[in-house]
Design a protein around this motif. Structure first.
Motif, PDB file in Angstrom:
ATOM      1  N   ASP A 148     105.893  25.916  32.849  1.00  0.00           N
ATOM      2  CA  ASP A 148     104.515  26.253  33.221  1.00  0.00           C
ATOM      3  C   ASP A 148     104.516  27.175  34.434  1.00  0.00           C
ATOM      4  OD1 ASP A 148     103.256  24.779  31.216  1.00  0.00           O
ATOM      5  OD2 ASP A 148     103.128  22.972  32.456  1.00  0.00           O
ATOM      6  N   CYS A 149     103.443  27.944  34.580  1.00  0.00           N
ATOM      7  CA  CYS A 149     103.372  28.879  35.692  1.00  0.00           C
ATOM      8  C   CYS A 149     101.924  29.106  36.106  1.00  0.00           C
ATOM      9  CB  CYS A 149     104.042  30.201  35.318  1.00  0.00           C
ATOM     10  SG  CYS A 149     103.407  30.978  33.828  1.00  0.00           S
ATOM     11  N   LEU A 180      99.442  20.884  40.683  1.00  0.00           N
ATOM     12  CA  LEU A 180      98.873  22.077  41.305  1.00  0.00           C
ATOM     13  C   LEU A 180      97.452  21.739  41.753  1.00  0.00           C
ATOM     14  CD1 LEU A 180      98.634  25.133  41.903  1.00  0.00           C
ATOM     15  CD2 LEU A 180      98.080  25.466  39.491  1.00  0.00           C
ATOM     16  N   MET A 213      91.175  26.959  34.617  1.00  0.00           N
ATOM     17  CA  MET A 213      92.035  26.337  35.622  1.00  0.00           C
ATOM     18  C   MET A 213      93.085  27.349  36.093  1.00  0.00           C
ATOM     19  SD  MET A 213      90.689  23.322  35.901  1.00  0.00           S
ATOM     20  CE  MET A 213      91.801  22.110  36.593  1.00  0.00           C
ATOM     21  N   LEU A 270     102.902  37.393  31.913  1.00  0.00           N
ATOM     22  CA  LEU A 270     102.348  36.218  32.594  1.00  0.00           C
ATOM     23  C   LEU A 270     101.565  36.602  33.842  1.00  0.00           C
ATOM     24  CD1 LEU A 270     105.443  33.833  32.355  1.00  0.00           C
ATOM     25  CD2 LEU A 270     103.420  33.864  30.879  1.00  0.00           C
ATOM     26  N   LYS A 300      96.456  27.059  36.118  1.00  0.00           N
ATOM     27  CA  LYS A 300      97.667  27.187  35.294  1.00  0.00           C
ATOM     28  C   LYS A 300      97.463  28.306  34.284  1.00  0.00           C
ATOM     29  CE  LYS A 300      98.884  23.845  32.216  1.00  0.00           C
ATOM     30  NZ  LYS A 300      99.506  22.555  31.808  1.00  0.00           N
ATOM     31  N   ILE A 301      98.499  29.110  34.076  1.00  0.00           N
ATOM     32  CA  ILE A 301      98.389  30.214  33.129  1.00  0.00           C
ATOM     33  C   ILE A 301      98.488  29.668  31.704  1.00  0.00           C
ATOM     34  CG2 ILE A 301      99.548  32.293  32.275  1.00  0.00           C
ATOM     35  CD1 ILE A 301     100.352  32.811  35.263  1.00  0.00           C
ATOM     36  N   GLY A 339      90.400  21.828  41.125  1.00  0.00           N
ATOM     37  CA  GLY A 339      90.855  20.489  40.796  1.00  0.00           C
ATOM     38  C   GLY A 339      92.365  20.399  40.729  1.00  0.00           C
ATOM     39  N   GLU A 340      92.859  19.397  40.014  1.00  0.00           N
ATOM     40  CA  GLU A 340      94.294  19.141  39.915  1.00  0.00           C
ATOM     41  C   GLU A 340      94.749  19.366  38.478  1.00  0.00           C
ATOM     42  OE1 GLU A 340      95.289  15.282  41.425  1.00  0.00           O
ATOM     43  OE2 GLU A 340      94.780  15.849  43.482  1.00  0.00           O
ATOM     44  N   GLU A 341      95.958  19.945  38.356  1.00  0.00           N
ATOM     45  CA  GLU A 341      96.567  20.157  37.042  1.00  0.00           C
ATOM     46  C   GLU A 341      98.042  19.814  37.144  1.00  0.00           C
ATOM     47  OE1 GLU A 341      95.304  24.173  35.178  1.00  0.00           O
ATOM     48  OE2 GLU A 341      95.140  24.379  37.337  1.00  0.00           O
ATOM     49  N   THR A 342      98.610  19.305  36.071  1.00  0.00           N
ATOM     50  CA  THR A 342     100.041  19.015  36.061  1.00  0.00           C
ATOM     51  C   THR A 342     100.797  20.191  35.469  1.00  0.00           C
ATOM     52  OG1 THR A 342      99.584  16.673  35.825  1.00  0.00           O
ATOM     53  CG2 THR A 342     101.794  17.403  35.241  1.00  0.00           C
ATOM     54  N   LEU A 343     101.836  20.613  36.189  1.00  0.00           N
ATOM     55  CA  LEU A 343     102.704  21.692  35.713  1.00  0.00           C
ATOM     56  C   LEU A 343     104.088  21.132  35.450  1.00  0.00           C
ATOM     57  CD1 LEU A 343     100.385  23.479  36.796  1.00  0.00           C
ATOM     58  CD2 LEU A 343     102.104  25.018  37.717  1.00  0.00           C
ATOM     59  N   ARG A 355      99.491  30.383  28.273  1.00  0.00           N
ATOM     60  CA  ARG A 355     100.337  31.424  27.657  1.00  0.00           C
ATOM     61  C   ARG A 355      99.644  32.125  26.495  1.00  0.00           C
ATOM     62  NH1 ARG A 355     106.666  30.051  27.729  1.00  0.00           N
ATOM     63  NH2 ARG A 355     106.712  29.099  29.787  1.00  0.00           N
TER      64      ARG A 355
END
Lengths: 154, 154
Positions: free
Chosen positions: A90-91, A77, B1, B33, B3-4, A82-86, B6
């Motif tokens: 993950d959501c 993402l 970031m 979410l 990404k959620i 920046g960049e994140e791995t999902l 949880r």
């Protein structure tokens, strides 16, 4: 019956972006699951991303909330933060009007699948963060256009 | 970031239905979410249903489209059209204003997980198909109530 028959869901693939912006999205395909159930207030699309494929060019929406849930595979993402791995389970959510563009990139050798939910507003327009492009309003009546950020058409 | 996380998502469990209508839903828990990402135009809830648990009493919405996607386990979808089995990857949609109530029942010995998407309208109200109950409008300002179908409160 009430269960959605995937074979009845409107399907598509690729991208309508002007060349060369469509290139990273050519390995994208989707099923419009919400449409198959007659829903109109939001869309729910099951999107498959082949290895090397992006969900979209990095973009934001003026009037539509968006939510993505990873069903399978691994995606990067990309946002201004920046960049994140999902990974599966993950959501992420993208609030209407927040001008921080996002996209999901499949940098693996495996297919990835995501569920993408977006509200529907004819007022919605937005911009692409990394390229000289925007999209105008009236998507759902087919009048939305891609333009350069100075307003000139492609 | 983006990404959620949880752990940051509002969580809850059980049901606010008046007794005994809450009983089939006591083994229900959820994570909000969409709320965790600040979304307001629709809700996205990750709902876990223990063995023997129902997603809700069978109901319909006057003004809100609803969509469910089965992430894990097996559920029986009950509507006026009968019963159908939904497994991981199956989904269903319920259009606002269609007075065909639905619920999902976990009749197995395994946990089930669903993603539930619903638009948000303060005008929304609805009825429960199999019991003498309705819900009034103004859910999101906390003024919605459960009443008998003749309008008297519980």
């Amino acid at each position: 019956m009430a269960k959605i028959d995937r074979r009845s869901a409107p399907a598509g693939s690729g991208s309508r972006y002007p060349s060369p912006f469509d290139e990273p999205c050519r390995g994208r395909s989707w099923l419009r699951l919400g449409d198959a159930a007659g829903l109109t207030q939001f869309g729910v699309n099951l999107v498959t991303l082949e290895p090397g494929t992006w969900s979209s060019q990095r973009h934001w929406h003026s009037h539509e909330d968006e939510f993505v849930y990873v069903l399978a595979g691994e995606l990067v993402l990309v946002t201004d933060r920046g960049e994140e791995t999902l990974q599966a389970g993950d959501c992420a959510g993208f609030k209407a009007g927040v001008k921080d563009g996002h996209c999901l990139q499949n940098r693996t050798r495996e297919m990835a699948k995501i569920l993408v939910v977006g509200s529907r507003s004819e007022e919605d327009h937005g911009e692409y963060s990394d390229i000289d492009m925007l999209f105008t309003a009236e998507k759902y009546t087919g009048r939305s256009e891609y333009r350069r950020k100075d307003g000139t058409p492609y």
